[in-house]
Structure formats: structure tokens, C-alpha cells
Write a protein that holds these residues in place. Structure first.
Motif, PDB file in Angstrom:
ATOM      1  N   ASN A  98      14.683  19.271  25.654  1.00  0.00           N
ATOM      2  CA  ASN A  98      14.463  19.565  24.244  1.00  0.00           C
ATOM      3  C   ASN A  98      15.791  19.592  23.506  1.00  0.00           C
ATOM      4  OD1 ASN A  98      13.689  20.404  21.738  1.00  0.00           O
ATOM      5  ND2 ASN A  98      12.657  22.267  22.403  1.00  0.00           N
ATOM      6  N   TRP A 119       4.112   7.984  15.872  1.00  0.00           N
ATOM      7  CA  TRP A 119       3.426   9.269  15.671  1.00  0.00           C
ATOM      8  C   TRP A 119       3.408   9.755  14.222  1.00  0.00           C
ATOM      9  CZ3 TRP A 119       7.587  10.422  19.476  1.00  0.00           C
ATOM     10  CH2 TRP A 119       7.232   9.979  20.769  1.00  0.00           C
ATOM     11  N   SER A 125      11.252  15.068  17.488  1.00  0.00           N
ATOM     12  CA  SER A 125      10.019  15.431  18.189  1.00  0.00           C
ATOM     13  C   SER A 125      10.312  15.557  19.679  1.00  0.00           C
ATOM     14  CB  SER A 125       8.943  14.358  17.985  1.00  0.00           C
ATOM     15  OG  SER A 125       8.856  13.951  16.637  1.00  0.00           O
ATOM     16  N   TYR A 126      10.141  16.769  20.209  1.00  0.00           N
ATOM     17  CA  TYR A 126      10.260  16.957  21.654  1.00  0.00           C
ATOM     18  C   TYR A 126       8.872  16.826  22.260  1.00  0.00           C
ATOM     19  CZ  TYR A 126      10.772  19.398  26.129  1.00  0.00           C
ATOM     20  OH  TYR A 126      10.741  19.733  27.470  1.00  0.00           O
ATOM     21  N   MET A 127       8.705  15.855  23.152  1.00  0.00           N
ATOM     22  CA  MET A 127       7.388  15.457  23.623  1.00  0.00           C
ATOM     23  C   MET A 127       7.005  16.148  24.931  1.00  0.00           C
ATOM     24  SD  MET A 127       6.968  13.657  21.081  1.00  0.00           S
ATOM     25  CE  MET A 127       5.263  13.299  21.491  1.00  0.00           C
ATOM     26  N   ILE A 163       0.638  13.446  11.392  1.00  0.00           N
ATOM     27  CA  ILE A 163       0.821  12.974  12.764  1.00  0.00           C
ATOM     28  C   ILE A 163      -0.446  12.247  13.191  1.00  0.00           C
ATOM     29  CG2 ILE A 163       1.451  13.634  15.107  1.00  0.00           C
ATOM     30  CD1 ILE A 163       3.514  14.429  12.975  1.00  0.00           C
ATOM     31  N   ILE A 181       3.101  17.325  21.241  1.00  0.00           N
ATOM     32  CA  ILE A 181       4.433  17.548  20.687  1.00  0.00           C
ATOM     33  C   ILE A 181       4.760  19.021  20.875  1.00  0.00           C
ATOM     34  CG2 ILE A 181       5.875  17.498  18.621  1.00  0.00           C
ATOM     35  CD1 ILE A 181       4.174  15.213  17.576  1.00  0.00           C
ATOM     36  N   GLU A 182       5.842  19.307  21.596  1.00  0.00           N
ATOM     37  CA  GLU A 182       6.220  20.686  21.888  1.00  0.00           C
ATOM     38  C   GLU A 182       7.085  21.303  20.798  1.00  0.00           C
ATOM     39  OE1 GLU A 182       4.963  22.255  24.239  1.00  0.00           O
ATOM     40  OE2 GLU A 182       4.283  20.776  25.705  1.00  0.00           O
ATOM     41  N   LEU A 236       8.821  20.156  16.781  1.00  0.00           N
ATOM     42  CA  LEU A 236       8.963  19.152  15.732  1.00  0.00           C
ATOM     43  C   LEU A 236       9.816  19.740  14.626  1.00  0.00           C
ATOM     44  CD1 LEU A 236       7.998  16.327  14.680  1.00  0.00           C
ATOM     45  CD2 LEU A 236       6.127  17.529  13.565  1.00  0.00           C
ATOM     46  N   SER A 274       3.895  23.996  18.426  1.00  0.00           N
ATOM     47  CA  SER A 274       3.519  22.809  19.191  1.00  0.00           C
ATOM     48  C   SER A 274       2.169  22.315  18.698  1.00  0.00           C
ATOM     49  CB  SER A 274       3.467  23.107  20.688  1.00  0.00           C
ATOM     50  OG  SER A 274       2.500  24.096  20.961  1.00  0.00           O
ATOM     51  N   THR A 302      13.312  13.983  23.647  1.00  0.00           N
ATOM     52  CA  THR A 302      13.285  14.202  22.205  1.00  0.00           C
ATOM     53  C   THR A 302      13.512  12.879  21.501  1.00  0.00           C
ATOM     54  OG1 THR A 302      14.224  16.401  22.573  1.00  0.00           O
ATOM     55  CG2 THR A 302      14.225  15.572  20.313  1.00  0.00           C
ATOM     56  N   GLN A 310       3.871  12.621  28.112  1.00  0.00           N
ATOM     57  CA  GLN A 310       3.587  11.823  26.922  1.00  0.00           C
ATOM     58  C   GLN A 310       4.105  10.396  27.062  1.00  0.00           C
ATOM     59  OE1 GLN A 310       1.754  13.294  24.291  1.00  0.00           O
ATOM     60  NE2 GLN A 310       1.458  11.098  24.133  1.00  0.00           N
TER      61      GLN A 310
END
Length: 421
Positions: free
Chosen positions: A174, A193, A148-150, A81, A92-93, A95, A120, A63, A154
Motif C-alpha cells: 500500500n 476502474w 488505488s491500493y488493490m 468506480i 479496492i482497499e 483510494l 475500502s 497501488t 485483484q
């Protein structure tokens, strides 16, 4: 429709620390959207032998928390984004947007930002995406955190390298909904991003500052928002005018005419994307050219040569570039102010180019207005040099006091009049 302007079309689900109920808002809900914060991306050089300054943090399955300061209040928000320089989809999972509680901590779990109603997003390589509208009050001048959990694979392909703001990367997992900042153990001073935050603000407008490191705020104080666009935004707020946003689109090292492997696309190429496509921008202030003058004289370097290509320039070539920017702005109904190039202790041949460019900016009547930063910062006894109190120490970049003097030199009435036309 281009990938860059791809806009999601469905609702937003609100989970807010502001204790308002969940509401669905369509992405195309009528509103007056104005950019309240923005940054410009540049590609990260793709080499195995990068120096530490150009090595991106590990973000895969982690994150990222970024702190931004919108300069305009509004009743709803959208995030823009970008995967402009990516070769793979940007995943992005989760945001979220939250008010900052200092450092990496946030107030509450934050508002979940959605894309077409989904939590996402996968932004295609080279593309961009606008979030759904999230109905939440934004307070201009206050710090917000974008978490932002990627995706698990990523990686960073682009960033805004000189943020002058400490941002954070978590341990794996996350942590977007964490209130505490304990999981955010890595720090970095770039933006990634998220390239724009716009608010629904009736009757408001935005002024875009675009240029090189002197607009970017190089050598200004970390985490204190002492760049000249920050000081100008505060000056407007203190005057009582809270309907004008000031957004900073400077890139350190950027040139008017030449791309760079490190410092982004030439300003003549990125002006459309970074200024004219921003919602609500009515006026642009352009300060660029000193790197075009200087980089031609820089010796080539083995390995990563950020100053490449070492293209010689003349005053006439720079003037032609400014005229191209002005024409593009006017085609979009945007007024553009030219800022004189500030003193940089240049040798005589390069100084003569700077002086010729400044003379044209002042007297050429091609710009809609002039901001005379040169006059504001130069030493009266040595006009090729910065005043000592305005010099950060490298004889090129202003100190915090110098950036404040630049804001004081802004012709507020002329800029505001141009923005309102």
C-alpha cells in the motif's frame, strides 16, 4: 436500482493535503453534481495468446496511480468506480485523491475517499459504485492523482486502452499515502476502474464528446492533453466561461453499430451508460462511423481479430444508428450535435458512404446542431484527404495541429446555448 447506479449512502472521512479538518459528508448531501472528468471502459480480451498491446499490468496487492485533469472547478468531489466487465468483485482497499507533483509523485498524503463511510470498497461483478462526497476544492485544468491500493487477488478485466497519459503501478504493498513516486516503477498508458470524477459546482454543466479514436485523441502527444476535447476545454476557459466541463468518452476503434472484442460496445449500446447517466451532462457531440465503414473491408485475422465482426454498412444503416442515439438523448433532455466524418483517404466505394453520411448530418436537421470537422480538416485540392499539416502521418488521425483545428471549428455559441437550455 441497477448495480450501475448503486450509490453509497453514508459519510466521507477527509484526510487532506489542503490542511482542512476531517469532515463527514453524507453521500446524499444536496449539491449540483457535474461530471468534470470521465473515461469510457472497454473489456480486455480474455485470451492466452494476447499481443503485448492487450496485456494488462499486474495490479494484485499493488497501488495504481492514475493522472486525470478535471475540466471544472468545484467545492467537493465524488469518484465513480466501475466493474462493468468484471467477472469477480472489484476490491479496492485504499483510494485517495491528491494534487499531482509531477510523474508519480503527489502533494501530501492526499484525501482518503470513502464508500458509505468505509475506506475500502468491493464493487460487485458487472456493477458500479459512487463514492461519498469529499469536501475538497478542485481546480479545473490542474492535474490530480487517483491512488488505488488493490486487493491481493485483484486483476484488470477492463480498461480504457488509449489514455495518452502515463500512469503508474507500484511494487507490492500500500503506497497510496506516499508523497514520493519511488515505489511506482511500472508504467502503463491505460485508465482503469475510475470512470468519472464529478464536482459540486452550482450552475455548471458538462458537454460530453463521444466517438472513436479521433475523439479519443489517437496519435496526439503523450501527456500533453492535445486531443480535440482538451483543446475545446481550454478554448472555453480562455473565453472566460469556466462553468462548462468537457469530458472525453471516445474509444479508439469504436463503432456506431457493432461491438468489438477489443474496442468496446457499439456506441448505440453504450450511449446511455457513458453519456446519459453522467451527472450534469446537457449536450453530447457525436463523431463516429468511419470504423463501421472501414472494418467491413479489413481481412479477418487469425487469433485476436479486433476488427471482428466485419459487418458491411450502408449510409442508411449509419443514419438509422444516429437517429437512435438522437432519440435516446432527447428522451433524457440532452441536446446532441452531429460531427461530420473526417477525411480518411478511403477508396471510392467507402468514400461514397462517408460523403452520403456527411451530407445527411449537414442537411438532415435531425441533430440539434452540426460540427463540420470534415470541412475543417480536408485538403481543398483533395477533399478525401486530410490537409498535410493536420495529418499525423497515417492519413486518418489528426496531428496535434489537426486536433486544435477541430476545437477551433466548434460552434461555441450554439453548443453553449444548447447546454444551457
Amino acid at each position: 436500482m441497477s448495480l450501475r447506479t448503486l450509490v453509497a449512502a453514508c459519510g466521507a472521512v477527509l484526510l487532506s493535503q489542503f490542511a482542512i479538518p476531517s469532515v463527514s459528508v453524507a453521500a446524499d448531501t444536496p449539491g449540483h453534481w457535474v461530471t468534470a472528468w470521465a473515461t469510457a471502459l472497454q473489456p480486455i480480451p480474455q485470451r492466452a495468446d494476447l499481443p503485448p498491446l492487450y496485456r494488462a499490468p499486474d495490479v494484485a496487492g499493488r497501488t495504481v496511480r492514475q493522472i486525470v485533469y478535471p475540466t471544472l472547478s468545484g467545492s467537493a468531489v465524488r469518484l465513480h468506480i466501475s466493474n462493468e466487465y468484471g467477472k469477480e468483485p472489484l476490491v479496492i482497499e485504499d483510494l485517495r485523491l491528491s494534487r499531482s507533483a509531477g510523474g508519480a509523485a503527489v502533494q501530501g498524503g492526499g484525501v482518503r475517499v470513502t464508500f458509505g463511510g468505509k475506506t475500502s470498497a468491493s464493487v460487485p461483478a458487472g456493477g458500479a459504485m459512487e463514492s461519498d462526497a469529499v469536501p475538497v476544492d478542485i481546480v479545473g485544468g490542474a492535474p490530480y492523482v487517483i491512488s488505488s491500493y488493490m486487493g491481493p487477488d485483484q486483476r484488470l478485466a477492463a480498461w480504457h486502452r488509449v489514455s495518452n497519459q502515463v500512469n503508474y503501478v507500484s511494487t507490492p504493498g500500500n503506497h497510496a499515502g506516499d508523497s514520493a513516486g519511488d515505489a511506482f516503477r511500472a508504467r502503463f498508458t491505460q485508465y482503469a476502474w475510475v470512470t468519472g470524477l464529478s464536482v459540486d459546482a452550482p450552475a455548471a454543466v458538462a458537454v460530453a464528446a463521444i466517438g472513436d479514436s479521433i475523439t479519443d485523441g489517437m496519435r496526439s502527444s503523450l501527456n500533453l492533453n492535445r486531443r480535440w476535447p482538451d483543446a475545446f476545454a481550454r478554448k472555453l476557459a480562455h473565453s472566460g466561461d469556466r462553468s462548462v466541463a468537457v469530458v472525453n468518452l471516445g474509444i479508439s476503434g469504436n463503432r456506431l453499430l457493432s461491438d468489438s472484442p477489443c474496442y468496446g460496445d457499439a456506441l448505440v449500446k453504450r450511449f446511455d451508460r457513458d453519456v446519459l447517466e453522467r451527472p450534469g451532462v446537457k449536450t453530447a457531440i457525436v463523431l463516429v462511423g468511419i470504423n463501421d465503414i472501414n472494418f467491413a473491408a479489413m481481412p479477418p485475422r487469425a487469433g485476436l481479430d479486433c476488427d471482428s465482426p466485419h459487418t458491411p454498412v450502408s449510409a442508411a444503416a449509419l443514419i438509422d444508428g444516429y437517429q437512435r442515439v438522437i432519440a435516446a438523448a432527447h428522451q433524457h433532455g440532452v441536446r446532441v450535435f452531429g460531427a461530420t466524418l473526417t477525411p480518411a483517404a478511403l477508396p471510392p466505394q467507402r468514400e461514397s458512404i462517408r460523403l452520403a453520411v456527411n451530407q445527411w448530418i449537414r442537411a438532415g436537421h435531425a441533430f440539434d446542431g452540426v460540427v463540420d470537422f470534415d470541412a475543417a480538416l480536408r485538403d481543398p485540392a483533395r477533399p478525401e484527404s486530410l490537409q498535410r499539416t493536420y495529418d499525423s502521418g497515417d492519413h486518418i488521425h489528426p496531428s496535434d495541429a489537426g486536433y486544435a483545428a477541430m476545437a477551433d471549428a466548434m460552434p461555441i455559441e450554439a453548443v453553449m446555448s444548447a447546454a444551457r437550455k
